[in-house]
Design an enzyme around this catalytic site. Structure first.
Site, PDB file in Angstrom:
ATOM      1  N   GLY A 258     -39.437 -12.888  51.961  1.00 33.26           N
ATOM      2  CA  GLY A 258     -40.464 -13.723  51.354  1.00 33.26           C
ATOM      3  C   GLY A 258     -41.856 -13.154  51.554  1.00 33.26           C
ATOM      4  N   CYS A 259     -42.142 -12.639  52.749  1.00 30.71           N
ATOM      5  CA  CYS A 259     -43.438 -12.019  53.005  1.00 30.71           C
ATOM      6  C   CYS A 259     -43.623 -10.772  52.145  1.00 30.71           C
ATOM      7  CB  CYS A 259     -43.569 -11.672  54.481  1.00 30.71           C
ATOM      8  SG  CYS A 259     -43.822 -13.101  55.554  1.00 30.71           S
ATOM      9  N   ARG A 260     -42.545 -10.038  51.943  1.00 29.58           N
ATOM     10  CA  ARG A 260     -42.627  -8.847  51.086  1.00 29.58           C
ATOM     11  C   ARG A 260     -43.067  -9.228  49.672  1.00 29.58           C
ATOM     12  NH1 ARG A 260     -37.396  -5.067  49.732  1.00 29.58           N
ATOM     13  NH2 ARG A 260     -38.369  -3.695  48.174  1.00 29.58           N
TER      14      ARG A 260
ATOM     15  N   TYR B 175     -37.458 -14.709  55.854  1.00 32.87           N
ATOM     16  CA  TYR B 175     -38.887 -14.608  56.172  1.00 32.87           C
ATOM     17  C   TYR B 175     -39.451 -13.247  55.764  1.00 32.87           C
ATOM     18  CZ  TYR B 175     -42.298 -12.778  59.565  1.00 32.87           C
ATOM     19  OH  TYR B 175     -43.311 -12.092  60.168  1.00 32.87           O
TER      20      TYR B 175
ATOM     21  N   PHE C 171     -46.844  -9.887  49.791  1.00 30.69           N
ATOM     22  CA  PHE C 171     -47.678  -8.685  49.783  1.00 30.69           C
ATOM     23  C   PHE C 171     -47.627  -7.985  48.424  1.00 30.69           C
ATOM     24  CE2 PHE C 171     -47.271  -9.090  54.442  1.00 30.69           C
ATOM     25  CZ  PHE C 171     -48.611  -8.965  54.784  1.00 30.69           C
TER      26      PHE C 171
END
EC number: 2.1.1.-
Length: 440
Positions: A404-406, A401, A409
């Site tokens: 993936g968020c990195r 998670y 962004f």
């Protein structure tokens, strides 16, 4: 131009020939892979010397991928341990995930190729199976907890995500216990320095001073509450997480702040006090629901005295037209019922309630990528303890998670915005200086 395998090789019986798993991956991904793909049937595709790879280890993983195409199926297989990202630590799979993401340009094969893929896989893989235990139930089954964004359902959602384990969060988040975007004064700053700098920035933007009163809604482990109290501000925080409230109250006692600080296990809508000098919302808006923004911002306005300040800190989309609901992976594994929209819509909804003037906004997209980088590094450092505390599946979920968020962004798929506003007096005036007064 890539040639896709939609017919049997020369000499093979077209009625019995089956594609290997790696050939299926290669067909769906359009060929020209940059990563190495291998599977339990002994097949492989992609460069033999690739630094990163994807290894499908079990038939169960194939079923997850087939029955939930896209990010949800990949997540199920990965969290269950049926799919491995080769060349990266599970606590920080960012490098391998980034390489894989560059190959995830799904190709629409011909009808003949799709039929061949289905025949090669076998009917048994098209029968849905139980997902990993970390997965939340789908949206349509959540009505047992109440209507979307009712108090009961919001409490259940927050419990799902935040009441994992305080010890686990301490290992991932570090000493600040701050689960929101940090603000890095420079590229070499530590996570702790950046989190302290974020609280300093918000404190200054809100024009807080000793003797003032602050309400922090969705306060987490009380980082903003304690920062303000240490500087003489009377601060109340509210969180729906029982574990967060317990941890925060203990920290308040340990730091000798009981005369100034309080964190309540409470829905923010149940706070009865008013007349605050400032209201902060740091990482709560994602849980609110776009349709509830008028009531949400209206609540904060009504808690402020005339001239009081409001700061809203939340993840946003880079535009205001995209659908607000999160994708399947985020909704099932990270933030059930979560919604994101653009900063423009947030500003307009805040303006539309009346009585407030937006005076500043800024984007911290790159800062959140750096924050996630440091959280992943913390998880790698404490991997064994994290697995012992919450289990390998949950630890793998968090590594995936955050990585993936990195990527999101870094690629400007998502952003993080501060929106700063002030409550107008009865004549439409305000008390703020002509120019920004904080140290950026």
């Amino acid at each position: 131009m890539t040639t896709f395998k939609d017919s049997a090789p020369a000499g093979a019986d077209p009625h019995t020939w089956k594609m290997s798993l790696s050939e299926i991956f290669e067909t769906l991904l359009g060929g020209n892979l940059s990563i190495r793909i291998s599977a339990y049937d002994g097949s492989s595709a992609g460069p033999a010397d690739a630094q990163y790879g994807l290894n499908l280890k079990t038939p169960r993983g194939t079923t997850y991928l087939v029955t939930a195409p896209g990010d949800l199926g990949l997540a199920r297989a990965y969290i269950a341990g049926d799919l491995e990202l080769v060349g990266a630590h599970p606590g920080d799979p960012y490098p391998a995930l980034k390489a894989l993401a560059s190959d995830l340009d799904f190709h629409r094969p011909s009808p003949l190729a799709l039929a061949q893929i289905a025949r090669s896989l076998g009917i048994e893989h098209f029968k849905p199976i139980a997902p990993p235990p970390q997965e939340a139930v789908p949206r349509w089954r959540r009505f047992a907890e109440g209507l979307r964004h009712s108090k009961a359902r919001d409490a259940e959602v927050i419990h799902y995500h935040y009441d994992v384990s305080n010890a686990f969060y301490e290992w991932v988040l570090g000493p600040s216990m701050t689960y929101t975007c940090a603000v890095y004064p420079d590229h070499d700053a530590s996570l702790e320095t950046a989190q302290d700098n974020k609280y300093r920035l918000i404190f200054e933007k809100l024009r807080l001073k000793p003797g003032d009163r602050l309400l922090d809604i969705g306060c987490g482990w009380g980082g903003m509450v304690r920062y303000a109290a240490k500087r003489g501000v009377h601060a109340i925080g509210a969180t729906l997480s029982a574990e967060q409230a317990e941890w925060a109250q203990k920290a308040i006692v340990d730091e000798g702040l009981t005369d100034l600080a309080e964190v309540r296990h409470s829905d923010y809508r149940d706070i009865t006090e008013s007349g605050f000098d400032a209201v902060s919302s740091i990482g709560l808006t994602e849980h609110i629901g776009v349709s509830n923004y008028p009531a949400y911002f209206g609540f904060m306005r009504d808690k402020l005295r005339p001239g009081g300040m409001l700061l809203n800190h939340c993840i946003t989309r880079p535009d205001n037209a995209s659908r607000s609901r999160a994708g399947s992976f985020i909704d099932r594994y990270v933030f059930p019922d979560g919604e994101l929209t653009g900063s423009g819509k947030i500003i307009s909804k805040l303006q539309d309630i009346g009585g407030m003037e937006v005076i500043h906004e800024e984007n911290f997209r790159e800062h959140y990528a750096m924050t996630l980088r440091d959280w992943n590094a913390n998880l790698v450092e404490h991997w064994d303890e994290a697995v012992a505390e919450v289990g390998e599946g949950t630890a793998r979920l968090w590594g995936l998670y955050m990585a993936g968020c990195r990527i999101g962004f870094n690629r400007n798929i998502i952003q993080l915005h501060h929106v700063l506003a002030t409550k107008l007096d009865d004549h439409g005036g305000h008390q703020v200086p002509l120019r920004p007064w904080w140290n950026a």
